[in-house]
Design a protein around this motif. Structure first.
Motif, PDB file in Angstrom:
ATOM      1  N   LYS A 184     -15.108  85.196  57.656  1.00 36.25           N
ATOM      2  CA  LYS A 184     -15.871  85.291  56.404  1.00 36.25           C
ATOM      3  C   LYS A 184     -15.177  84.514  55.288  1.00 36.25           C
ATOM      4  O   LYS A 184     -15.837  83.824  54.493  1.00 36.25           O
ATOM      5  CB  LYS A 184     -16.038  86.757  55.994  1.00 36.25           C
ATOM      6  N   ASP A 185     -13.856  84.630  55.222  1.00 38.56           N
ATOM      7  CA  ASP A 185     -13.127  83.924  54.176  1.00 38.56           C
ATOM      8  C   ASP A 185     -13.214  82.412  54.355  1.00 38.56           C
ATOM      9  O   ASP A 185     -13.377  81.671  53.381  1.00 38.56           O
ATOM     10  CB  ASP A 185     -11.665  84.372  54.170  1.00 38.56           C
ATOM     11  N   LEU A 186     -13.097  81.932  55.574  1.00 40.32           N
ATOM     12  CA  LEU A 186     -13.228  80.499  55.831  1.00 40.32           C
ATOM     13  C   LEU A 186     -14.645  80.028  55.518  1.00 40.32           C
ATOM     14  O   LEU A 186     -14.847  78.964  54.917  1.00 40.32           O
ATOM     15  CB  LEU A 186     -12.860  80.187  57.277  1.00 40.32           C
ATOM     16  N   GLN A 187     -15.631  80.816  55.897  1.00 39.07           N
ATOM     17  CA  GLN A 187     -17.018  80.444  55.624  1.00 39.07           C
ATOM     18  C   GLN A 187     -17.326  80.447  54.134  1.00 39.07           C
ATOM     19  O   GLN A 187     -18.232  79.733  53.682  1.00 39.07           O
ATOM     20  CB  GLN A 187     -17.962  81.396  56.363  1.00 39.07           C
ATOM     21  N   SER A 188     -16.577  81.210  53.351  1.00 41.28           N
ATOM     22  CA  SER A 188     -16.821  81.256  51.909  1.00 41.28           C
ATOM     23  C   SER A 188     -16.595  79.906  51.250  1.00 41.28           C
ATOM     24  O   SER A 188     -17.100  79.648  50.152  1.00 41.28           O
ATOM     25  CB  SER A 188     -15.943  82.328  51.247  1.00 41.28           C
ATOM     26  N   ILE A 189     -15.828  79.024  51.906  1.00 44.09           N
ATOM     27  CA  ILE A 189     -15.631  77.661  51.389  1.00 44.09           C
ATOM     28  C   ILE A 189     -16.097  76.624  52.419  1.00 44.09           C
ATOM     29  O   ILE A 189     -15.650  75.476  52.399  1.00 44.09           O
ATOM     30  CB  ILE A 189     -14.173  77.413  50.970  1.00 44.09           C
ATOM     31  N   GLY A 190     -16.974  77.041  53.323  1.00 49.78           N
ATOM     32  CA  GLY A 190     -17.618  76.092  54.215  1.00 49.78           C
ATOM     33  C   GLY A 190     -16.816  75.632  55.410  1.00 49.78           C
ATOM     34  O   GLY A 190     -17.206  74.676  56.089  1.00 49.78           O
ATOM     35  N   LEU A 191     -15.704  76.284  55.711  1.00 51.11           N
ATOM     36  CA  LEU A 191     -14.922  75.942  56.899  1.00 51.11           C
ATOM     37  C   LEU A 191     -15.509  76.702  58.084  1.00 51.11           C
ATOM     38  O   LEU A 191     -15.038  77.757  58.486  1.00 51.11           O
ATOM     39  CB  LEU A 191     -13.441  76.284  56.675  1.00 51.11           C
TER      40      LEU A 191
ATOM     41  N   GLY B 121       6.544  81.841  49.352  1.00 50.06           N
ATOM     42  CA  GLY B 121       5.280  81.835  50.083  1.00 50.06           C
ATOM     43  C   GLY B 121       4.781  80.437  50.400  1.00 50.06           C
ATOM     44  O   GLY B 121       4.435  80.116  51.542  1.00 50.06           O
ATOM     45  N   ARG B 122       4.740  79.582  49.395  1.00 51.85           N
ATOM     46  CA  ARG B 122       4.245  78.216  49.598  1.00 51.85           C
ATOM     47  C   ARG B 122       5.220  77.376  50.414  1.00 51.85           C
ATOM     48  O   ARG B 122       4.810  76.500  51.190  1.00 51.85           O
ATOM     49  CB  ARG B 122       3.975  77.558  48.249  1.00 51.85           C
ATOM     50  N   SER B 123       6.516  77.617  50.232  1.00 54.56           N
ATOM     51  CA  SER B 123       7.497  76.832  50.992  1.00 54.56           C
ATOM     52  C   SER B 123       7.378  77.116  52.483  1.00 54.56           C
ATOM     53  O   SER B 123       7.642  76.240  53.319  1.00 54.56           O
ATOM     54  CB  SER B 123       8.917  77.116  50.500  1.00 54.56           C
ATOM     55  N   ALA B 124       6.980  78.331  52.854  1.00 50.29           N
ATOM     56  CA  ALA B 124       6.789  78.658  54.265  1.00 50.29           C
ATOM     57  C   ALA B 124       5.633  77.845  54.850  1.00 50.29           C
ATOM     58  O   ALA B 124       5.734  77.314  55.970  1.00 50.29           O
ATOM     59  CB  ALA B 124       6.525  80.153  54.427  1.00 50.29           C
ATOM     60  N   ILE B 125       4.536  77.753  54.115  1.00 54.65           N
ATOM     61  CA  ILE B 125       3.415  76.923  54.568  1.00 54.65           C
ATOM     62  C   ILE B 125       3.864  75.476  54.690  1.00 54.65           C
ATOM     63  O   ILE B 125       3.563  74.780  55.673  1.00 54.65           O
ATOM     64  CB  ILE B 125       2.230  77.048  53.596  1.00 54.65           C
TER      65      ILE B 125
ATOM     66  N   SER C 262      -3.733  84.608  49.078  1.00 53.46           N
ATOM     67  CA  SER C 262      -3.785  83.165  48.821  1.00 53.46           C
ATOM     68  C   SER C 262      -4.388  82.374  49.975  1.00 53.46           C
ATOM     69  O   SER C 262      -4.439  81.139  49.913  1.00 53.46           O
ATOM     70  CB  SER C 262      -2.369  82.640  48.530  1.00 53.46           C
ATOM     71  N   PHE C 263      -4.822  83.056  51.020  1.00 54.43           N
ATOM     72  CA  PHE C 263      -5.248  82.380  52.239  1.00 54.43           C
ATOM     73  C   PHE C 263      -6.369  81.370  51.978  1.00 54.43           C
ATOM     74  O   PHE C 263      -6.302  80.220  52.424  1.00 54.43           O
ATOM     75  CB  PHE C 263      -5.701  83.415  53.271  1.00 54.43           C
ATOM     76  N   VAL C 264      -7.417  81.769  51.277  1.00 57.46           N
ATOM     77  CA  VAL C 264      -8.561  80.888  51.076  1.00 57.46           C
ATOM     78  C   VAL C 264      -8.158  79.653  50.274  1.00 57.46           C
ATOM     79  O   VAL C 264      -8.576  78.524  50.578  1.00 57.46           O
ATOM     80  CB  VAL C 264      -9.713  81.639  50.372  1.00 57.46           C
ATOM     81  N   THR C 265      -7.346  79.855  49.248  1.00 60.51           N
ATOM     82  CA  THR C 265      -6.910  78.727  48.420  1.00 60.51           C
ATOM     83  C   THR C 265      -6.240  77.651  49.249  1.00 60.51           C
ATOM     84  O   THR C 265      -6.591  76.464  49.180  1.00 60.51           O
ATOM     85  CB  THR C 265      -5.945  79.219  47.330  1.00 60.51           C
TER      86      THR C 265
END
Length: 477
Positions: free
Chosen positions: A340-347, A437-441, A311-314
């Protein structure tokens, strides 16, 4: 004909290599920004990538079309449908051909026929494929992009929700209905090769099977069962998932052209101290990618935790934004893949990286580090019943409506950054999601926003509902 399938699980995104072995030529359909797998596969099969095409201007990932055109001098085959606002502006700097409904182009002996299929976006096209080397001259299949998925169709509301085109959702839904009537007239035997699979935010009920046929979709796809346009529009617009804010940036970059990867400055691998990392929190975003359980135990004050998993990229797209530089706390082994994953969405603005082992320099009482408590329902139930703790549900709206804690308040995780200042500081906060998972973020974000006593519910709503400690509250609005 050579057909190779590529799938990015983190983006739920499919792309394809179509090759003609007779002429040694190939084209890539809907490429991702990381073009190395296409180059490697083409070389392994003895074909040369001479073309690249897209079904539409993508919103959920950065296209690799510009990368392929600039590095391999491929010809761009791109839609010229949809009006003046939906043109590929960067294409004019490269060898290109703009396509309209009914146009035909070939890669070797493979013929592609353009079908304008608006609905997800105005410029969307699908591509009928005919293998010129086969016994029959009938088409073999169709690349549907974000038009028809396995079990679903593309959502029509992204232009309004993500790009801000007011009032476009219903208009696009009606376009989708008409495009589907055309789709129903194609032969049942045609294979369907979609642009996304289960988990994509470009639809609401995508199947996990990578391909289908038109006949199967006519029998099983919910969207193809409607013969009343108004009922279809109502059904299509209902229950669509929240639109991530980074989608608008993807639309702009895929239209205007993103920076080529080779020109992005590589982050500096750093040594340093906790003090230097705290300075980073004043300059940008410090992203800690460790598992949530490790982050909860001890982390640097001011850092955000998005664990490096599927779920990292999302969540990076939802929460990080493009206006601030990024500083990465990640193991050296993971850094190349994370970039690479960050660059896949332009970060692309990752300034420096540092192994999170540095956190071990600090003792438990060191004011430069923090922790939050992971709790079970047994540990927190009394506080919930007496309302001595603020309960925050960070799941999606659809999940919330299916059931939630009676005492809970709702802010979907993706909107927590802007909503956090509105939350009360007069009591501890318990944050929960489906499984934890989301509550931790969310817990890490709340701490960045100054909440001192934050707790994350282990096992989340799913575990609680199975225990049946309380009847679930259902939102019927």
């Amino acid at each position: 004909m050579l057909l190779k399938y590529f799938y990015d699980e983190k983006l739920s995104q499919a792309s394809y290599l179509v090759g003609c072995q007779a002429t040694g030529e190939a084209i890539i359909v809907d490429p991702s920004r990381n073009i190395e797998p296409y180059i490697k596969t083409a070389g392994a099969h003895g074909v040369r990538i001479v073309g690249v095409t897209e079904t539409h201007i993508h919103a959920d990932f950065l296209s690799g079309s510009l990368e392929l055109a600039s590095r391999l001098e491929t010809t761009l085959y791109l839609s010229d449908e949809g009006g003046a606002d939906w043109k590929y502006e960067y294409a004019t700097g490269y060898d290109h051909r703009f396509l309209r409904n009914g146009d035909v182009f070939s890669i070797g002996n493979i013929k592609f026929e353009v079908v304008h299929t608006p609905g997800h976006t105005p410029e969307h096209i699908s591509l009928l494929v005919t293998d010129g080397g086969a016994f029959t001259k009938d088409p073999l299949g169709i690349f549907t992009g974000d038009f028809v998925f396995v079990g679903d169709v593309g959502r029509p509301d992204l232009l309004e929700k993500a790009v801000g085109v007011h009032g476009s959702s219903e208009k696009m839904a009606r376009m989708m209905y008409r495009s589907l009537q055309q789709f129903k007239n194609f032969p049942d035997y045609l294979q369907v090769w979609p642009g996304h699979g289960a988990g994509s935010a470009c639809g609401k009920a995508l199947g996990a099977i990578p391909s289908s046929t038109i006949g199967y979709e006519k029998r099983t796809n919910w969207a193809l069962q409607y013969n009343d346009e108004n009922l279809f529009v109502e059904a299509l617009l209902a229950g669509q998932p929240e639109a991530p804010p980074y989608f608008s940036m993807m639309k702009r970059l895929n239209k205007e052209g993103a920076e080529q990867i080779g020109r992005i400055a590589a982050p500096l691998p750093m040594g340093g101290s906790i003090d230097s990392v705290q300075e980073w929190t004043e300059q940008g975003i410090v992203l800690d990618t460790r598992p949530a359980s490790e982050f909860a135990t001890k982390h640097i004050r001011g850092s955000i935790n998005i664990p490096y998993n599927k779920s990292f990229v999302t969540w990076a797209g939802w929460l990080l934004g493009y206006d601030l530089p990024l500083y990465l706390l990640a193991s050296n082994d993971d850094v190349p893949d994370i970039l690479k994953d960050l660059q896949s969405i332009g970060l692309d603005r990752v300034i420096a990286t540092l192994d999170p082992y540095i956190i071990e320099q600090a003792g438990e009482s060191d004011s430069r580090v923090m922790k939050y408590e992971e709790v079970t329902m047994d540990m927190i139930d009394d506080a919930i019943q007496t309302e001595s703790i603020y309960v925050l549900d960070v799941r999606s709206m659809a999940e919330w409506k299916e059931g939630h804690f009676p005492q809970a308040n709702h802010v979907m995780l993706g909107h927590l950054q802007e909503q956090a200042p509105k939350l009360p500081h007069d009591k501890p906060i318990l944050v929960y999601c489906k499984t934890g998972g989301r509550s931790a973020i969310a817990a890490s974000l709340l701490q960045v926003h100054g909440f001192k006593e934050v707790k994350s519910l282990v096992g989340g709503y799913e575990k609680w509902s199975k225990q049946k400690k309380l009847p679930p509250t259902r939102d019927v609005k």
